[in-house]
Write a protein that holds these residues in place. Structure first.
Motif, short mmCIF file in Angstrom:
data_model
loop_
_atom_site.label_atom_id
_atom_site.label_comp_id
_atom_site.label_asym_id
_atom_site.label_seq_id
_atom_site.Cartn_x
_atom_site.Cartn_y
_atom_site.Cartn_z
N GLN A 179 -1.93 3.97 -11.53
CA GLN A 179 -1.83 4.89 -10.39
C GLN A 179 -3.06 4.77 -9.51
OE1 GLN A 179 -1.38 9.00 -11.58
NE2 GLN A 179 -0.83 9.60 -9.50
N GLY A 180 -2.92 4.02 -8.41
CA GLY A 180 -4.01 3.91 -7.45
C GLY A 180 -3.64 4.67 -6.18
N GLY A 181 -4.34 4.38 -5.11
CA GLY A 181 -4.06 5.06 -3.84
C GLY A 181 -2.98 4.33 -3.04
N ASP A 182 -2.83 4.72 -1.78
CA ASP A 182 -1.85 4.09 -0.89
C ASP A 182 -2.31 2.68 -0.53
OD1 ASP A 182 -0.65 6.51 -1.03
OD2 ASP A 182 -0.93 7.04 1.09
N SER A 183 -1.33 1.78 -0.33
CA SER A 183 -1.66 0.40 0.02
C SER A 183 -2.25 0.35 1.43
CB SER A 183 -0.41 -0.47 -0.02
OG SER A 183 0.22 -0.35 -1.27
N GLN A 184 -3.28 -0.49 1.58
CA GLN A 184 -3.99 -0.54 2.85
C GLN A 184 -3.15 -1.18 3.97
OE1 GLN A 184 -7.40 -3.13 2.57
NE2 GLN A 184 -7.67 -3.15 4.78
N PHE A 185 -2.52 -2.32 3.70
CA PHE A 185 -1.76 -3.00 4.76
C PHE A 185 -0.33 -2.48 4.87
CE2 PHE A 185 -5.26 -5.88 4.18
CZ PHE A 185 -5.52 -6.32 5.47
N GLY A 186 0.34 -2.29 3.74
CA GLY A 186 1.68 -1.71 3.77
C GLY A 186 2.80 -2.71 3.98
N VAL A 187 2.50 -3.91 4.41
CA VAL A 187 3.50 -4.99 4.44
C VAL A 187 2.99 -6.12 3.54
CG1 VAL A 187 4.56 -4.54 6.68
CG2 VAL A 187 2.49 -5.93 6.56
N ALA A 189 2.45 -0.52 10.30
CA ALA A 189 2.65 -1.38 9.13
C ALA A 189 2.41 -0.59 7.85
CB ALA A 189 1.71 -2.59 9.19
N ALA A 190 1.35 0.19 7.84
CA ALA A 190 0.95 0.91 6.62
C ALA A 190 1.99 1.94 6.19
CB ALA A 190 -0.41 1.57 6.83
N GLN A 191 2.71 2.53 7.15
CA GLN A 191 3.62 3.63 6.81
C GLN A 191 5.09 3.26 6.85
OE1 GLN A 191 1.86 7.61 8.37
NE2 GLN A 191 1.39 6.09 9.91
N LEU A 192 5.40 2.05 7.33
CA LEU A 192 6.79 1.68 7.59
C LEU A 192 7.71 1.88 6.37
CD1 LEU A 192 8.87 0.34 9.54
CD2 LEU A 192 8.22 -1.85 8.52
N PHE A 193 7.34 1.30 5.24
CA PHE A 193 8.23 1.36 4.08
C PHE A 193 8.37 2.79 3.55
CE2 PHE A 193 7.11 -3.31 3.24
CZ PHE A 193 8.31 -3.76 3.77
N GLU A 194 7.27 3.53 3.56
CA GLU A 194 7.32 4.90 3.06
C GLU A 194 8.22 5.76 3.96
OE1 GLU A 194 6.59 6.28 0.39
OE2 GLU A 194 6.84 8.37 0.97
N VAL A 195 8.11 5.58 5.27
CA VAL A 195 8.94 6.37 6.18
C VAL A 195 10.42 5.99 6.02
CG1 VAL A 195 9.42 6.87 8.61
CG2 VAL A 195 7.07 6.86 7.79
N LEU A 196 10.70 4.70 5.84
CA LEU A 196 12.10 4.29 5.61
C LEU A 196 12.67 4.99 4.38
CD1 LEU A 196 12.01 0.47 6.43
CD2 LEU A 196 13.31 2.21 7.66
N SER A 211 9.71 -1.87 0.03
CA SER A 211 8.64 -2.06 -0.96
C SER A 211 7.84 -0.76 -1.12
CB SER A 211 7.71 -3.18 -0.50
OG SER A 211 8.46 -4.35 -0.31
N PRO A 212 7.28 -0.55 -2.31
CA PRO A 212 6.52 0.67 -2.56
C PRO A 212 5.07 0.54 -2.12
CG PRO A 212 6.70 -0.59 -4.58
CD PRO A 212 7.37 -1.40 -3.52
N THR A 213 4.59 1.52 -1.38
CA THR A 213 3.21 1.47 -0.90
C THR A 213 2.40 2.62 -1.50
OG1 THR A 213 3.95 2.65 1.07
CG2 THR A 213 3.73 0.28 1.25
#
Ligand code: AMP
Ligand code: MG
Length: 344
Positions: free
Chosen positions: A167-175, A297-304, A147-149
């Protein structure tokens, strides 16, 4: 199709108008970015499935920004649901209710229930209020991918396929949100998320996990949340989780990396701030600190997704604790790995 990019999250008139006309708008939320359409417009909702390549039996969550928006969508609000709404809305929690006839079948994937969330992110709530519409919204990515964060990942997957991206900022929870069935005697978690088992237990006294969670589905097994049966959150690289005592896990991963590199594979490792320096591979990223799993949680999807940017063939990852938000982290990670574990 030309996709309009809106960077002033305070001025959402244009995005709201697109939604009223039956168009698709991607918006930040506190969980992950969502791809929104008017939940009451069948054709608009069909286009969500098309843009994402999402299987049509995987129902969508309807987003509201005022409690008064709930009543027309459902036939009943149980005492369990009332307690949870008071405690955790607005926020990363989705409740499943019996659906009213107002909700199109394309939203519910043909089920007689509907999933509803009242998010807390000011942009999505502003969008709902400005448009005056309940918004059906899954994650704003190509189906199957992590998912995109952040804005860039939405742009990467959906530019040219939808009408507008905010275009907002990074998602707070990430999941994604915790999905809870409130139609039975006992609240049942269908998908773990930002509102944890422990928080729900504290609020209700008793909570169940859907028996279909935590393992690869068996032939014929039907999870209550249809989405949980699909391959999900997966980068192109093959993800393998290594579990056990940390020293041994590190040693094992380094050994596996060497073996695979010798076979000509490009190998990544997903580490933590604490373990980053112990690994040697083609790419080693930290997903966050073990002291605060919310950072993971916040960075998981972006790092994948970064392993795909780096064109890795295989990624070895640490496994994480399954308490608190860790349950949601491991649920997503297990799926991205197709339940491929190595125990040491
Ligand atoms: P997504 O929007 O991709 O984050 O996924 C929404 C999740 O909620 C999926 O796992 C769906 O299967 C689940 N869901 C949506 N509506 C319902 C429903 N009516 N009953 C059970 N699960 C649902
Ligand atoms: Mg999704």
């Amino acid at each position: 199709m030309e996709t309009i990019i809106i960077s002033d999250t305070n001025d959402l008139q244009q995005a709201a108008e697109i939604l009223r006309q039956g168009g698709l708008v991607a918006s930040p939320t506190e969980t992950v970015y969502g791809l929104c359409a008017n939940a009451l417009n069948e054709d608009a909702v069909k286009n969500i499935y098309k843009a994402k390549g999402r299987p049509s039996d995987n129902p969508l969550i309807v987003h509201i920004a005022d409690l008064s928006m709930l009543q027309p969508l459902v036939t009943e609000v149980s005492p369990i649901a009332k307690t949870l709404m008071e405690r955790f809305w607005p926020g990363p929690m989705t409740l499943v209710f019996k659906a009213s006839s107002l909700v199109p079948k394309v939203v519910t994937g043909g089920l007689d229930t509907v999933a509803v969330r009242f998010p807390s992110d000011p942009t999505i709530t502003n969008l709902i209020r400005t448009s005056g519409l309940p918004l059906a919204a899954p994650s704003a990515n190509t189906s199957g991918k992590p998912s995109p964060t952040n804005f860039s990942r939405v742009y990467e997957d959906l530019n040219g396929k939808i009408d507008c991206i905010i275009q907002g900022g990074d998602s707070q929870f990430g999941v994604e949100s915790t999905v809870i069935d409130t139609t039975g005697e006992i609240a049942t978690i269908l998908r773990p998320g930002g509102i944890t088992f422990e928080m729900l237990e504290e609020a209700l006294g008793k909570v169940m996990m859907d028996p279909a969670l935590g393992h690869k589905l068996k032939e014929g097994e039907v999870p209550k949340a249809p989405g949980m049966k699909y391959t999900h959150y997966a980068p192109n690289a093959k993800v393998i989780l290594v579990r056990g005592e940390q020293d041994k896990v590190i040693e094992k991963i380094n050994e596996l990396v060497k073996t695979q590199q010798a076979l000509g594979q490009k190998v990544g490792v997903m580490a933590t701030d604490e373990t980053l320096s112990y690994f040697k591979a083609d790419t080693v990223y930290s997903v966050g600190t073990e002291n605060d799993p919310r950072t993971i949680a916040a960075q998981l999807f972006e790092v994948l997704r970064k392993y795909d940017d780096a064109k890795m063939d295989i990624v070895y990852s640490l496994a994480f604790k399954t308490t608190g938000i860790g349950q949601a982290i491991m649920n997503r990670l297990e799926k991205s790995a197709g339940y491929h574990f190595i125990d040491v």
